[in-house]
Write an enzyme that holds these catalytic residues in place. Sequence first.
Site, PDB file in Angstrom:
ATOM      1  N   LYS A 191      12.920  14.204   4.421  1.00 27.33           N
ATOM      2  CA  LYS A 191      13.490  13.947   5.743  1.00 27.33           C
ATOM      3  C   LYS A 191      12.472  13.188   6.592  1.00 27.33           C
ATOM      4  CE  LYS A 191      14.852  15.781  10.027  1.00 27.33           C
ATOM      5  NZ  LYS A 191      13.652  15.780  10.865  1.00 27.33           N
ATOM      6  N   GLY A 219       8.911  17.303   2.737  1.00 30.73           N
ATOM      7  CA  GLY A 219      10.323  16.929   2.772  1.00 30.73           C
ATOM      8  C   GLY A 219      10.533  15.431   2.939  1.00 30.73           C
ATOM      9  N   MET A 221       5.599  23.570  10.978  1.00 30.96           N
ATOM     10  CA  MET A 221       5.308  23.852  12.388  1.00 30.96           C
ATOM     11  C   MET A 221       6.157  25.042  12.853  1.00 30.96           C
ATOM     12  SD  MET A 221       4.338  20.341  14.214  1.00 30.96           S
ATOM     13  CE  MET A 221       5.960  19.664  14.478  1.00 30.96           C
ATOM     14  N   GLY A 222       6.717  25.784  11.895  1.00 29.67           N
ATOM     15  CA  GLY A 222       7.515  26.960  12.256  1.00 29.67           C
ATOM     16  C   GLY A 222       8.904  26.573  12.726  1.00 29.67           C
ATOM     17  N   SER A 277      13.968  21.780  13.110  1.00 24.94           N
ATOM     18  CA  SER A 277      13.674  22.804  14.129  1.00 24.94           C
ATOM     19  C   SER A 277      14.255  22.367  15.469  1.00 24.94           C
ATOM     20  CB  SER A 277      12.167  22.999  14.268  1.00 24.94           C
ATOM     21  OG  SER A 277      11.616  23.288  13.012  1.00 24.94           O
ATOM     22  N   HIS A 324      12.944  24.037   5.406  1.00 24.84           N
ATOM     23  CA  HIS A 324      11.671  24.688   5.061  1.00 24.84           C
ATOM     24  C   HIS A 324      11.870  25.640   3.884  1.00 24.84           C
ATOM     25  CE1 HIS A 324      10.943  24.098   9.584  1.00 24.84           C
ATOM     26  NE2 HIS A 324      10.023  23.346   9.001  1.00 24.84           N
TER      27      HIS A 324
END
Length: 271
Positions: free
Chosen positions: A145, A143, A26-27, A182, A33
Amino acid sequence: MKIFKDKQTLQKEISKTKGISFVPTMGGLHKGHISLIKQSKKFKLKTMVTIFVNPKQFNKKSDFRSYPRNIKKDIKQLKKLKINYLYIPTIKDIYSFKTNKKVFLDKLSKKLCGKFRKGHFEGVLNVVNRFIEIIKPKYIFLGKKDYQQLYLIKKHIEKRKIKSKIVECKTIREVNGVACSSRNSNLNKNQMKIASNIYYYLCTLKKKIKKDYTLFNINKIKKDLLVLGASKIDYLENYNIKNFKKIKKANKKFNMFFAYYIKNIRLIDNI
Ligand code: AMP
């Protein structure tokens, strides 16, 4: 690095390639990432990264709006990493076609994050299913996570007999232990310290309950977390990560899954 904004151009380009290693994001790119991308590059296929903040997986409009976005910086980083393709679709590009496969939603989607973010995993699976149909990746890098998400995507792929293979990637942490996210960019210095203290508290707790599970006194633990600076705790639960059965005794390997807020910033992790 070729950048695509629509699926037709993208599909025309990739129809010539041997296979795609796919890293959905999602940037708001961070070290987590980047480690996925580096893993993907090792597979020697063409690496495709997508950046799409999927509105359907946000249960609150305000959360969707405040989600960290930094597209210019992201593009710069991705160029440096020398990925092959970056796909930044519009909402219409993703949602304006009918999928061949129906989403399979395992019952785990109602637990943990699914319980506190209604419709979240329906939204995640919907977009992942669409990306899979557009890109048809050989490998998808995810990931640990977000282990619940990873597990649910795996179940969908199994159930719908999709050929893509999931590559599970380890959680990358800041030096203070906090899992890269993020959303961390919304934390100030003091809040980052709180997140770090909570991480170490829970690591110590996990060690203790491995020896004596009666120490898993959820009310006391929640109180301790509030004292450490959490504003609200959504959940703190222990699961066997092979079958996602809840742990009642610590006689098997388990992960501690947790989600909590610092002010209005929601953090999740599993250790
Ligand atoms: P997101 O942009 O948050 O949707 O995440 C995109 C992918 O990066 C997902 O597969 C996440 O599980 C993965 N990811 C996010 N944070 C981390 C991290 N700290 N370590 C490893 N993978 C991560």
